[in-house]
Design a protein around this motif. Structure first.
Motif, mmCIF file in Angstrom:
data_model
loop_
_atom_site.group_PDB
_atom_site.id
_atom_site.type_symbol
_atom_site.label_atom_id
_atom_site.label_comp_id
_atom_site.label_asym_id
_atom_site.label_seq_id
_atom_site.Cartn_x
_atom_site.Cartn_y
_atom_site.Cartn_z
ATOM 1 N N ASP A 294 0.658 -1.249 0.010
ATOM 2 C CA ASP A 294 0.060 0.122 -0.088
ATOM 3 C C ASP A 294 0.798 1.198 0.159
ATOM 4 O O ASP A 294 0.350 2.513 0.005
ATOM 5 N N TRP A 298 5.549 0.389 7.615
ATOM 6 C CA TRP A 298 4.860 -0.092 8.746
ATOM 7 C C TRP A 298 5.794 -0.612 9.739
ATOM 8 O O TRP A 298 6.572 -1.211 9.553
ATOM 9 N N PHE A 336 0.097 7.243 0.272
ATOM 10 C CA PHE A 336 -0.544 6.614 1.547
ATOM 11 C C PHE A 336 -1.056 7.652 2.522
ATOM 12 O O PHE A 336 -2.010 7.697 3.042
ATOM 13 N N ARG A 339 -4.393 8.934 1.673
ATOM 14 C CA ARG A 339 -5.368 8.158 1.719
ATOM 15 C C ARG A 339 -5.777 7.762 3.007
ATOM 16 O O ARG A 339 -6.884 7.556 3.494
ATOM 17 N N HIS A 340 -4.489 7.665 4.017
ATOM 18 C CA HIS A 340 -4.860 7.226 5.545
ATOM 19 C C HIS A 340 -4.449 8.013 6.390
ATOM 20 O O HIS A 340 -4.986 7.957 7.544
ATOM 21 N N VAL A 352 -2.400 4.872 11.830
ATOM 22 C CA VAL A 352 -3.665 4.173 11.483
ATOM 23 C C VAL A 352 -3.259 2.569 11.953
ATOM 24 O O VAL A 352 -2.136 2.248 11.784
ATOM 25 N N TYR A 356 -6.536 0.245 8.835
ATOM 26 C CA TYR A 356 -6.631 1.541 8.423
ATOM 27 C C TYR A 356 -7.526 2.549 9.060
ATOM 28 O O TYR A 356 -7.838 3.529 8.813
#
Length: 387
Positions: A294, A298, A336, A339-340, A352, A356
């Motif tokens: 995505d 992370w 990213f 979007r989040h 998130v 998400y």
């Protein structure tokens, strides 16, 4: 390459920077007690009695100074001046030197220890402020804080810097930066921000002692902090640099990739530049182990600040190598975020979860949630793409 994607990227981040800083000017200014609120929640509601942290105030000073330097908006200069005035009125320890770790909502000291990480951010911010509002007071404070760190925090036997000292610059038993950290004498995180601070100070005060301190720090990273097999940054150390941790931080890997190369570049040391051009790409590849399909970087969650640093770090790798996939990853990091993490047109969510959903209960502004990572990322990319 086609210049259109570069222009689009720069334009979007120019708009984003304006939105982030507008939010900070709208929701964080404490009109009653001065300075800035110590905490604003995810619904833009300020905790008017929250403790005010040194790092928050210094990062506001840095970011608004840097933004004013970029585009000359007078409102940004006003906020920077407000942050400087509050810093020297309430955080400055006029008796023992250095700056308190925290004050209460009225501006009285609530944590008087001298956390080296915090002192570093003051140096970093003062150096940036000097560029837009030259004055002897700011420069003297930056120099004095540097000298205090060299006198009390620097380890003359093993080199490097101990994490924290008391108000009177004496040893402490609890050296931790936060409850999440290990209680060790030295850390990667503090050293990264000391070299960042010293480098910025060197741009306004090219002192030879300061130059030598930066060179020692670059050696600390090459010799002790960067793992020679994985090229991740090791996180915690004993006084003699014995490693005391077994985890990594993808966000710090990518942040260090561009910051350390910047330090070598500012020194104009060709040997160090060549060494850190290579190390920057190795650190970038180590950080890329945390990338998902995505586009996010992370750990257990995707926090806001590693995504901001990823934008800069991967763009730096593209400029350093001409490998287009790094530019593409920088843009994917921004995608990213859009979007989040973006929260309407203001400050980003803290982070998130894997599904998400925004991390509940976290601040939009607070002791650690500042306009520094995302604001700086926008400014840095705008400058690089403009050049």
């Amino acid at each position: 390459m086609d210049p259109a994607p570069l222009a689009t990227f720069r334009a979007e981040l120019t708009t984003e920077l304006s939105g982030i800083l507008d939010w900070w000017m709208t929701y964080t200014v404490d009109q009653e007690h001065g300075g800035f609120y110590g905490k604003v929640d995810n619904d833009n509601i300020a905790d008017t009695q929250a403790e005010k942290g040194l790092v928050l105030n210094a990062r506001i000073l840095y970011t608004f100074s840097s933004a004013y330097s970029l585009n000359g908006k007078k409102a940004y200069l006003t906020i920077a001046q407000r942050a400087f005035d509050y810093l020297i009125t309430h955080f400055l320890d006029t008796e023992y030197g250095g700056f308190y770790w925290a004050v209460d909502f009225t501006g009285k000291p609530s944590a008087s220890k001298k956390q080296v990480y915090g002192q570093a951010f003051v140096i970093y911010a003062l150096a940036e402020y000097i560029k837009i509002a030259p004055n002897e007071k700011a420069l003297d404070l930056a120099k004095n804080t540097f000298e205090l760190l060299e006198q009390y925090s620097f380890d003359p036997v093993n080199t490097g810097y101990v994490e924290a000292l008391s108000r009177t610059w004496e040893a402490l038993e609890d050296l931790r930066l936060s409850d999440k950290d290990r209680n060790e004498k030295k850390s990667m995180n503090t050293h990264l921000h000391v070299i960042e601070a010293y480098t910025n100070l060197y741009t306004v005060w090219p002192d030879n002692k300061l130059k030598q301190a930066i060179k020692k720090l670059l050696s600390n990273f090459k010799d002790h902090i960067i793992d020679k097999s994985s090229y991740h940054l090791q996180l915690f150390f004993a006084e003699n640099w014995e490693v005391r941790s077994n985890t990594f931080s993808f966000g710090h890997d990518i942040e260090a990739a561009w910051l350390l190369l910047e330090s070598a570049t500012v020194l104009k040391d060709e040997g160090e530049i060549r060494a850190f051009q290579k190390l920057a790409l190795q650190l970038t590849e180590a950080a890329a182990e945390g990338l998902a399909e995505d586009g996010g970087l992370w750990e257990e969650e995707a926090h806001w600040w590693p995504q901001a640093e990823a934008m800069v770090g991967f763009l730096n790798a593209w400029q350093n190598s001409a490998d287009i996939r790094y530019f593409q990853q920088s843009v994917q990091s921004w995608s990213f975020i859009k979007r989040h993490l973006k929260n309407d047109k203001g400050e980003w969510h803290w982070g998130v979860h894997r599904d998400y959903t925004p991390m509940a209960g976290e601040d939009k502004a607070g002791f650690w949630k500042c306009p520094y990572h995302n604001g700086r990322a926008c400014i840095e990319i705008i400058k690089r793409l403009s050049a």
